[in-house]
Every structure is written in structure tokens, then in C-alpha cells.
Scaffold this motif. Structure first.
Motif, PDB file in Angstrom:
ATOM      1  N   LEU A 235       1.008  -1.204  -0.039  1.00 15.87           N
ATOM      2  CA  LEU A 235      -0.101   0.042  -0.119  1.00 15.87           C
ATOM      3  C   LEU A 235       0.822   1.264  -0.143  1.00 15.87           C
ATOM      4  CD1 LEU A 235      -2.754   1.257   0.128  1.00 15.87           C
ATOM      5  CD2 LEU A 235      -2.558   1.229   2.729  1.00 15.87           C
ATOM      6  N   VAL A 236       0.720   2.024  -0.911  1.00 22.52           N
ATOM      7  CA  VAL A 236       1.732   3.254  -1.241  1.00 22.52           C
ATOM      8  C   VAL A 236       0.840   4.386  -0.826  1.00 22.52           C
ATOM      9  CG1 VAL A 236       1.343   3.343  -3.743  1.00 22.52           C
ATOM     10  CG2 VAL A 236       3.253   4.739  -2.572  1.00 22.52           C
ATOM     11  N   ALA A 237       1.281   5.117   0.103  1.00 26.29           N
ATOM     12  CA  ALA A 237       0.465   6.291   0.656  1.00 26.29           C
ATOM     13  C   ALA A 237       0.881   7.715  -0.136  1.00 26.29           C
ATOM     14  CB  ALA A 237       0.868   6.585   2.123  1.00 26.29           C
ATOM     15  N   LEU A 238       0.096   8.298  -0.748  1.00 24.03           N
ATOM     16  CA  LEU A 238       0.167   9.452  -1.643  1.00 24.03           C
ATOM     17  C   LEU A 238      -0.318  10.712  -0.872  1.00 24.03           C
ATOM     18  CD1 LEU A 238      -0.661   7.872  -5.228  1.00 24.03           C
ATOM     19  CD2 LEU A 238       1.470   8.059  -3.964  1.00 24.03           C
ATOM     20  N   SER A 239       0.260  11.637  -0.743  1.00 27.58           N
ATOM     21  CA  SER A 239       0.081  13.030  -0.141  1.00 27.58           C
ATOM     22  C   SER A 239      -0.447  13.562  -1.206  1.00 27.58           C
ATOM     23  CB  SER A 239       1.194  13.575   0.364  1.00 27.58           C
ATOM     24  OG  SER A 239       2.049  13.997  -0.636  1.00 27.58           O
ATOM     25  N   GLY A 240      -0.395  13.491  -2.567  1.00 31.38           N
ATOM     26  CA  GLY A 240      -0.760  14.475  -3.639  1.00 31.38           C
ATOM     27  C   GLY A 240       0.486  15.263  -4.060  1.00 31.38           C
ATOM     28  N   GLY A 241       1.699  15.234  -3.364  1.00 29.23           N
ATOM     29  CA  GLY A 241       2.831  15.858  -4.027  1.00 29.23           C
ATOM     30  C   GLY A 241       3.563  15.176  -4.999  1.00 29.23           C
ATOM     31  N   PHE A 263      -0.014  -4.097  -5.786  1.00 28.65           N
ATOM     32  CA  PHE A 263       0.007  -2.952  -4.976  1.00 28.65           C
ATOM     33  C   PHE A 263      -1.247  -2.135  -5.339  1.00 28.65           C
ATOM     34  CE2 PHE A 263       0.919  -0.989  -8.944  1.00 28.65           C
ATOM     35  CZ  PHE A 263       0.958   0.228  -8.984  1.00 28.65           C
ATOM     36  N   LEU A 264      -1.538  -1.154  -4.130  1.00 31.40           N
ATOM     37  CA  LEU A 264      -2.504  -0.373  -4.012  1.00 31.40           C
ATOM     38  C   LEU A 264      -2.050   0.947  -3.709  1.00 31.40           C
ATOM     39  CD1 LEU A 264      -3.203  -3.150  -2.303  1.00 31.40           C
ATOM     40  CD2 LEU A 264      -5.621  -2.381  -2.577  1.00 31.40           C
ATOM     41  N   ALA A 265      -2.609   2.092  -3.988  1.00 34.39           N
ATOM     42  CA  ALA A 265      -2.249   3.325  -3.515  1.00 34.39           C
ATOM     43  C   ALA A 265      -3.577   3.948  -2.817  1.00 34.39           C
ATOM     44  CB  ALA A 265      -1.977   4.346  -4.957  1.00 34.39           C
ATOM     45  N   VAL A 266      -3.135   4.904  -1.684  1.00 39.41           N
ATOM     46  CA  VAL A 266      -4.199   5.585  -1.362  1.00 39.41           C
ATOM     47  C   VAL A 266      -3.922   6.781  -0.947  1.00 39.41           C
ATOM     48  CG1 VAL A 266      -3.132   5.055   1.069  1.00 39.41           C
ATOM     49  CG2 VAL A 266      -5.700   5.550   1.009  1.00 39.41           C
ATOM     50  N   HIS A 267      -4.867   7.886  -0.947  1.00 40.99           N
ATOM     51  CA  HIS A 267      -4.849   9.198  -0.888  1.00 40.99           C
ATOM     52  C   HIS A 267      -5.770   9.612   0.448  1.00 40.99           C
ATOM     53  CE1 HIS A 267      -4.438  13.410  -0.873  1.00 40.99           C
ATOM     54  NE2 HIS A 267      -5.659  13.785  -1.245  1.00 40.99           N
ATOM     55  N   VAL A 268      -5.624  10.082   1.476  1.00 38.17           N
ATOM     56  CA  VAL A 268      -6.334  10.512   2.285  1.00 38.17           C
ATOM     57  C   VAL A 268      -7.002  11.929   2.323  1.00 38.17           C
ATOM     58  CG1 VAL A 268      -6.663  10.697   4.789  1.00 38.17           C
ATOM     59  CG2 VAL A 268      -5.076   8.838   3.924  1.00 38.17           C
ATOM     60  N   ALA A 310      -5.864   1.658   8.919  1.00 41.73           N
ATOM     61  CA  ALA A 310      -6.868   1.078   8.707  1.00 41.73           C
ATOM     62  C   ALA A 310      -7.055   0.586   7.270  1.00 41.73           C
ATOM     63  CB  ALA A 310      -8.158   1.965   9.222  1.00 41.73           C
ATOM     64  N   LEU A 311      -6.918   1.331   6.473  1.00 39.92           N
ATOM     65  CA  LEU A 311      -7.114   0.494   4.977  1.00 39.92           C
ATOM     66  C   LEU A 311      -6.063  -0.589   4.692  1.00 39.92           C
ATOM     67  CD1 LEU A 311      -8.340   0.535   2.166  1.00 39.92           C
ATOM     68  CD2 LEU A 311      -6.699   2.200   1.342  1.00 39.92           C
ATOM     69  N   VAL A 315      -7.323  -4.350   3.538  1.00 38.16           N
ATOM     70  CA  VAL A 315      -7.007  -5.003   2.290  1.00 38.16           C
ATOM     71  C   VAL A 315      -5.840  -5.927   2.551  1.00 38.16           C
ATOM     72  CG1 VAL A 315      -7.478  -2.958   1.086  1.00 38.16           C
ATOM     73  CG2 VAL A 315      -5.331  -3.258   1.725  1.00 38.16           C
ATOM     74  N   ASP A 316      -5.518  -6.414   3.878  1.00 38.92           N
ATOM     75  CA  ASP A 316      -4.464  -7.234   4.165  1.00 38.92           C
ATOM     76  C   ASP A 316      -3.209  -6.992   3.526  1.00 38.92           C
ATOM     77  OD1 ASP A 316      -3.950  -9.386   5.823  1.00 38.92           O
ATOM     78  OD2 ASP A 316      -4.452 -11.066   3.929  1.00 38.92           O
ATOM     79  N   ALA A 317      -2.732  -5.650   3.904  1.00 37.35           N
ATOM     80  CA  ALA A 317      -1.439  -5.088   3.098  1.00 37.35           C
ATOM     81  C   ALA A 317      -0.260  -5.866   4.062  1.00 37.35           C
ATOM     82  CB  ALA A 317      -1.322  -3.902   3.113  1.00 37.35           C
ATOM     83  N   THR A 318       0.807  -6.143   3.326  1.00 37.18           N
ATOM     84  CA  THR A 318       2.006  -6.702   4.020  1.00 37.18           C
ATOM     85  C   THR A 318       3.133  -5.381   4.266  1.00 37.18           C
ATOM     86  OG1 THR A 318       2.972  -7.193   1.850  1.00 37.18           O
ATOM     87  CG2 THR A 318       1.796  -8.997   3.216  1.00 37.18           C
ATOM     88  N   GLN A 319       2.887  -4.545   3.462  1.00 39.56           N
ATOM     89  CA  GLN A 319       4.086  -3.384   3.538  1.00 39.56           C
ATOM     90  C   GLN A 319       3.171  -2.060   3.191  1.00 39.56           C
ATOM     91  OE1 GLN A 319       7.690  -4.598   1.427  1.00 39.56           O
ATOM     92  NE2 GLN A 319       6.751  -6.238   1.016  1.00 39.56           N
TER      93      GLN A 319
END
Length: 384
Positions: A235-241, A263-268, A310-311, A315-319
Motif C-alpha cells: 500500500l503506497v500512501a500518496l500525499s498528492g505531492g 500494489f494499491l495506492a491511497v490518498h487521504v 485502517a485501510l 485490504v490485508d497489506a503486508t507493506q
């Protein structure tokens, strides 16, 4: 009246043995005392399949006339009137001749299930609606008979009938799939080794996703919240930067190292609705994620790190891959950064990798979580 159960034999290509296995299971059930009938079987002149059907009661087919020609179809009314415990119905994606009870055979099967009749059926991966275009790109042949994926996905049991490309080509060459006059053309076109290998991989991945759906449903039904790491999932966290593109590509490369990795990407998004990032950058990053085969998620929360964790567990992320927080030394002293909160909250079951923005482009990683995983980045080189 209880609903009947559906069991589907799924294959990557014709000739792998789906119908044979369905009939063999019918014999096993009949030997144990189950009332079994053959609703419809298409043997295509294959001797072994025809022999396997012997000894099982077969419901007579119905003959229909369409455009001056006679066709035989399964007679669903006769099957319903016979009311067996189990009906064997070949070729679930088949389109019925106009004038039939339903347009598609899977609709007939749904009537059987509603009547409490268990059904065993067969389907090839190329007939699933979502894969129709992909199969056409690989084989050059468009399948006109398709079935909604959901019909197969909600089967009570799916059995993947597997066979290597080489073994299927040998079976073809020996005349066990098509008549002699069709063998050479089939081997040179649809049944090329590359085609069969690609179709097999697609079928395996589709079946694996369905198994994972069942696993997630089981964990949810049994209130199991701890991740079960059956595959590597980043799961890669994206700030929008602007560092987002680098993080996405790195996450993709790490995921690709392990078999079945994804892989999945998430923006909060802030809970107050205020935009805290560039919508244009986020739109570009969403496209990049999708181009690389990932999925993009947007969640809302006032505490980004908590929302990401939480996400990750959902989604059962390992990293988790995250960019280093750029803050002044004073802010570092008075307030923890998101990377620190992620590391603290990840526990022993999720690894967190923090990438410094300036160094990321040169392939240097800052490892902030000490737990070791086989697929984790090594001494700093990711092969780029």
C-alpha cells in the motif's frame, strides 16, 4: 425450499478435461446414492468423454427449428419435472437457440438452483465477460458467447482444471480434442503454446482472486482482524505531492518481485473537505497507478496515518510505502510525523518503508522498520 448449490469446473482452454471431470464427479455421486441426471453434455466426438457419460441417466434434449434448421438444446422443463438431486449441465456460457425458455444456459441453471436442484457445470476462462477483450488480444478470436463474471464468482465451489500448454498440445496432436482435419490449424493458431500459456495465467489469476474473496469473506464473518498474508500486497500512501510518481513506481517494482504480488495506492482526503493537495497531480498519479496494474483508493479522515493503517488492515497489506515527511527541526521536536505514527501503529504484521524525497530518485531507501521480510528491499538497490 433450500437453494441448490452450484459447482463450476473452470478451464483455460477447450480440451483440458472439464466435461470429463464433471461426468466423473457425477459417477462418484451416483455411486454414493445421489440421484444424478445429465441435463446436457457436449462431447464433440471425444471418445473418452462419450464413454464417461455412459451409465448416467440423460434427460432427452428438445429439438427447436430456427431459420429452417433443426437444433437440439437442453430441455429445462424436463429437468425441472424430473427433479433430480444433481444435474450435470455442460457449457454454462452457451447461448440457447431463439425460442428456448431463456436466452442463456446459465439462466436455465439459475432456475434449477431456485428449485433446489444442485448443478455441476463447466466454463472456459475466455467466456467470462470481463476477460473477453483480453482474450481477443491474445488469440485474435472474439468470443461471442459470454457469461457475467458474477454468475461464476458466486458459485459455491469453483474447481480449476489445469493443464500445461505442452500437455494440452500433445493431447490435441493425439486427436483427443479435435478431429484429425482440424488439428494442424488449431495447433498453428488458437492452440499456440504462447496463447495457451497466457490463457492459463489469466485463468490462474482469476481463480486466485476468487479464492481471496472467499478468504476475506471468511475473515469478516468470523471477526478475524489480524492480517493473513497469503500474498505480498503493498500500500503506497500518496500525499498528492510531486514525489508520488517515484513512490508508485517503487511500490510496483517491489510488488513485482514476489509471485502474485500486487500494489494499491491511497490518498487521504481531509475530513473538513478542504483541498490540501493538487487535484491535477493526484489525477496523474491515479492514471499511473492504473497503468501499472494497481488500484487507487481515496479515503476521508482527519488523521491520515490512522486512515492509512485502517485501510492497510482492511485490504490485508503486508507493506506500506510512504514518503518521508518534510518538516522543520522544531516541528519534529513538538510533533510526530506521519511516518513515525505508521511505524508505531503497524505492529509486527506490516512493514513500513520511508523514502526520502530527494534520495528516492537515486534509488536510496531509508528503512525505518526493523522487521525482515524476504521480499523487502535489500542493501539499498532495487534494480533500477
Amino acid at each position: 425450499m433450500p437453494q441448490g448449490t452450484l459447482r463450476v469446473y473452470l478451464g483455460a482452454a477447450p480440451g483440458v478435461g472439464k466435461t470429463y471431470d464433471m461426468l466423473a464427479e457425477g459417477h462418484r455421486r451416483a455411486d454414493r446414492g445421489t440421484d444424478v441426471v445429465v441435463g446436457f453434455v457436449e462431447d464433440y466426438g471425444r471418445t473418452l468423454t462419450r464413454r464417461m457419460a455412459e451409465g448416467l441417466e440423460t434427460v432427452p434434449r428438445r429439438t427447436l427449428t430456427y431459420r429452417g434448421s433443426a437444433f437440439t438444446e437442453m430441455d429445462p422443463d424436463a429437468v425441472l419435472a424430473r427433479r433430480p438431486r444433481l444435474a450435470l449441465v455442460d457449457e454454462l456460457a452457451h447461448s440457447n437457440v431463439p425460442g428456448s425458455r431463456h436466452e442463456k444456459r446459465w439462466q436455465d441453471v439459475e432456475d434449477f438452483l431456485a428449485a433446489g436442484i444442485d448443478v455441476i457445470s463447466t466454463v472456459n476462462i475466455q467466456h467470462l465477460e470481463s476477460l473477453n477483450d483480453v482474450v481477443e488480444q491474445i488469440t485474435g478470436i472474439r468470443q461471442h458467447e459470454t457469461i457475467p463474471d458474477e454468475i461464476v464468482r458466486r458459485a459455491d465451489q469453483i474447481e480449476f482444471v489445469d493443464m500445461s500448454a505442452e500437455a494440452l498440445r500433445r493431447r490435441m496432436a493425439h486427436g483427443n480434442v479435435y478431429p484429425p482435419e482440424k488439428i494442424d490449424a488449431a495447433l498453428a493458431h488458437y492452440f499456440r503454446a504462447g496463447n495457451l500459456t497466457a490463457l492459463r495465467e489469466i485463468a490462474l489469476l482469476w481463480a486466485a482472486d476468487r479464492v481471496e474473496e472467499a478468504l476475506l469473506r471468511y475473515r469478516r464473518d468470523h471477526a478475524i482482524h489480524e492480517p493473513w498474508h497469503t500474498r505480498e500486497r503493498l500500500l503506497v500512501a500518496l500525499s498528492g505531492g510531486p514525489e508520488g510518481d517515484t513512490l508508485i513506481r517503487r511500490a510496483k517494482r517491489i510488488a513485482a518481485r514476489g509471485a502474485g504480488g500486487e500494489f494499491l495506492a491511497v490518498h487521504v482526503r481531509p475530513g473538513d473537505g478542504l483541498a490540501g493537495s493538487s487535484p491535477h497531480l493526484l489525477a496523474d498519479q491515479r492514471r499511473l497507478v492504473e497503468e501499472l496494474g494497481g488500484t487507487f483508493h481515496t479515503v476521508t479522515g482527519d488523521e491520515p496515518a490512522r486512515a492509512i493503517l485502517a485501510l492497510a488492515r482492511e485490504v490485508d497489506a503486508t507493506q506500506i510505502v510512504v514518503g518521508a515527511t518534510r518538516r522543520s527541526r522544531l516541528k519534529q521536536l513538538v510533533r510526530r510525523g506521519m511516518d513515525e505514527i505508521l511505524i508505531e501503529g503497524s505492529g509486527d504484521d506490516i512493514d513500513v518503508y520511508v523514502v526520502t524525497h530527494a534520495e528516492a530518485a537515486h534509488g536510496r531507501w531509508l528503512r525505518r522498520h526493523t522487521r525482515t521480510r524476504e521480499s523487502a528491499p535489500d542493501d539499498g538497490s532495487d534494480g533500477s
